[in-house]
Design a protein around this motif. Structure first.
Motif, PDB file in Angstrom:
ATOM      1  N   PRO A  47     -21.435 -34.926   4.208  1.00 49.38           N
ATOM      2  CA  PRO A  47     -21.449 -33.615   4.862  1.00 49.38           C
ATOM      3  C   PRO A  47     -20.278 -32.724   4.442  1.00 49.38           C
ATOM      4  O   PRO A  47     -20.329 -31.515   4.670  1.00 49.38           O
ATOM      5  CB  PRO A  47     -21.348 -33.965   6.356  1.00 49.38           C
ATOM      6  N   HIS A  48     -19.223 -33.298   3.846  1.00 49.79           N
ATOM      7  CA  HIS A  48     -18.093 -32.474   3.458  1.00 49.79           C
ATOM      8  C   HIS A  48     -18.457 -31.601   2.256  1.00 49.79           C
ATOM      9  O   HIS A  48     -18.713 -30.420   2.404  1.00 49.79           O
ATOM     10  CB  HIS A  48     -16.862 -33.348   3.158  1.00 49.79           C
ATOM     11  N   ARG A  49     -18.518 -32.180   1.072  1.00 48.51           N
ATOM     12  CA  ARG A  49     -18.852 -31.359  -0.106  1.00 48.51           C
ATOM     13  C   ARG A  49     -19.970 -31.946  -0.945  1.00 48.51           C
ATOM     14  O   ARG A  49     -20.089 -31.664  -2.132  1.00 48.51           O
ATOM     15  CB  ARG A  49     -17.614 -31.147  -0.971  1.00 48.51           C
ATOM     16  N   SER A  64     -16.849 -45.065   3.537  1.00 47.95           N
ATOM     17  CA  SER A  64     -16.002 -43.917   3.210  1.00 47.95           C
ATOM     18  C   SER A  64     -16.506 -43.235   1.948  1.00 47.95           C
ATOM     19  O   SER A  64     -16.894 -43.900   0.986  1.00 47.95           O
ATOM     20  CB  SER A  64     -14.554 -44.359   2.980  1.00 47.95           C
ATOM     21  N   CYS A  65     -16.463 -41.922   1.960  1.00 50.71           N
ATOM     22  CA  CYS A  65     -16.830 -41.135   0.778  1.00 50.71           C
ATOM     23  C   CYS A  65     -15.735 -41.304  -0.276  1.00 50.71           C
ATOM     24  O   CYS A  65     -14.541 -41.294   0.034  1.00 50.71           O
ATOM     25  CB  CYS A  65     -16.982 -39.674   1.180  1.00 50.71           C
ATOM     26  N   ILE A  66     -16.174 -41.415  -1.529  1.00 45.09           N
ATOM     27  CA  ILE A  66     -15.199 -41.679  -2.594  1.00 45.09           C
ATOM     28  C   ILE A  66     -14.395 -40.422  -2.961  1.00 45.09           C
ATOM     29  O   ILE A  66     -13.344 -40.516  -3.596  1.00 45.09           O
ATOM     30  CB  ILE A  66     -15.923 -42.256  -3.834  1.00 45.09           C
ATOM     31  N   TYR A  67     -14.833 -39.254  -2.520  1.00 50.23           N
ATOM     32  CA  TYR A  67     -14.183 -38.023  -2.970  1.00 50.23           C
ATOM     33  C   TYR A  67     -12.900 -37.740  -2.165  1.00 50.23           C
ATOM     34  O   TYR A  67     -11.783 -37.821  -2.690  1.00 50.23           O
ATOM     35  CB  TYR A  67     -15.193 -36.866  -2.867  1.00 50.23           C
ATOM     36  N   HIS A  68     -13.048 -37.440  -0.873  1.00 47.04           N
ATOM     37  CA  HIS A  68     -11.860 -37.141  -0.062  1.00 47.04           C
ATOM     38  C   HIS A  68     -11.667 -38.158   1.058  1.00 47.04           C
ATOM     39  O   HIS A  68     -10.824 -37.953   1.932  1.00 47.04           O
ATOM     40  CB  HIS A  68     -11.965 -35.741   0.553  1.00 47.04           C
ATOM     41  N   GLY A  69     -12.467 -39.218   1.027  1.00 47.70           N
ATOM     42  CA  GLY A  69     -12.237 -40.337   1.937  1.00 47.70           C
ATOM     43  C   GLY A  69     -12.724 -40.156   3.359  1.00 47.70           C
ATOM     44  O   GLY A  69     -12.359 -40.965   4.230  1.00 47.70           O
TER      45      GLY A  69
HETATM   46  S1  FES Z   1     -17.170 -34.773  -0.424  1.00 52.23           S
HETATM   47 FE1  FES Z   1     -17.095 -36.525   0.836  1.00 52.23          FE
HETATM   48  S2  FES Z   1     -15.129 -36.513   1.687  1.00 52.23           S
HETATM   49 FE2  FES Z   1     -15.207 -34.688   0.530  1.00 52.23          FE
END
Ligand code: FES
Length: 209
Positions: A47-49, A64-69
């Protein structure tokens, strides 16, 4: 909306502490298993990016998302945003979750709440998944049956073949083998499955020519 169960993967292919991509109809899924063994199937989009959550990492009972955690709990609710450690993530930050269940070594997913449990195939368990560059109907034909769950003899070994449509020209084939099968029988099943794939893909090419 598909309120019936779809075979999306084999249980053995998503061990504890891992995430894997999957499909349900035209939607990409992140299928993941917690450290304690709980399975989940979510939309494959943070949901973040928008990073794919199937590329994420499992720690304990969270993904956890690998991008910003950003970290998500079993229900899909965001439970931690590392850049804002003092913030309690709002309820609205949540990954859409699908119904998921396991039976006979198969991970079944559905959109909505199916009225019945997924099918179980007594005496069989998940053996191997393949992708086939042919539609589900052509794969079923190569197996000599109809529908998305076919009991077939592949080579000398009885098997259950679950066919997952993955688009107009692609299918997933999830094979279940007898629990009692000897290693040689499983080897023969594997060879027969590759042969089936070749025949289905050749048949599809013939139709397209
Ligand atoms: S896109 Fe997943 S934490 Fe930023």
């Amino acid at each position: 909306m598909t309120t019936t169960w779809t075979a999306a993967a084999l249980s053995q292919d998503v061990p504890a502490g891992t995430a894997a991509p999957g499909r349900l109809g035209d939607r990409d899924l992140a299928i993941w298993r917690s450290a304690s063994g709980k399975i989940a199937a979510w939309a494959d989009r943070c949901p973040h990016r928008g990073m794919r959550l199937s590329h994420g990492f499992v720690r304990g009972e969270a993904l956890s998302c690998i991008y910003h955690g950003w970290r998500y709990g079993q229900t899909g609710q965001c439970i931690k945003i590392p850049a804002h450690p003092g913030l309690e993530p709002p309820d609205a930050i949540r990954v859409p979750a699908f119904a998921v269940a396991e039976a006979s070594g198969v991970i079944w997913v559905a959109d909505g709440a199916p009225a019945t449990a997924p099918p179980a195939f007594e005496g069989f368990t998940g053996f191997r998944s393949l992708q086939v560059d042919a539609p589900a109907s052509v794969v079923a034909e190569a197996l000599g049956g109809k529908g998305d769950a076919i009991r077939a003899a592949l080579g000398p070994t009885p098997a259950v073949a679950l066919i997952q449509p993955l688009g107009p020209d692609r299918s997933g084939l999830h094979l279940l083998a007898p629990l009692s099968a000897a290693p040689e029988a499983l080897d023969a099943l594997s060879v027969a499955a590759e042969d089936l794939r070749r025949r289905a893909e050749a048949g599809q090419k013939g139709r397209a020519a």
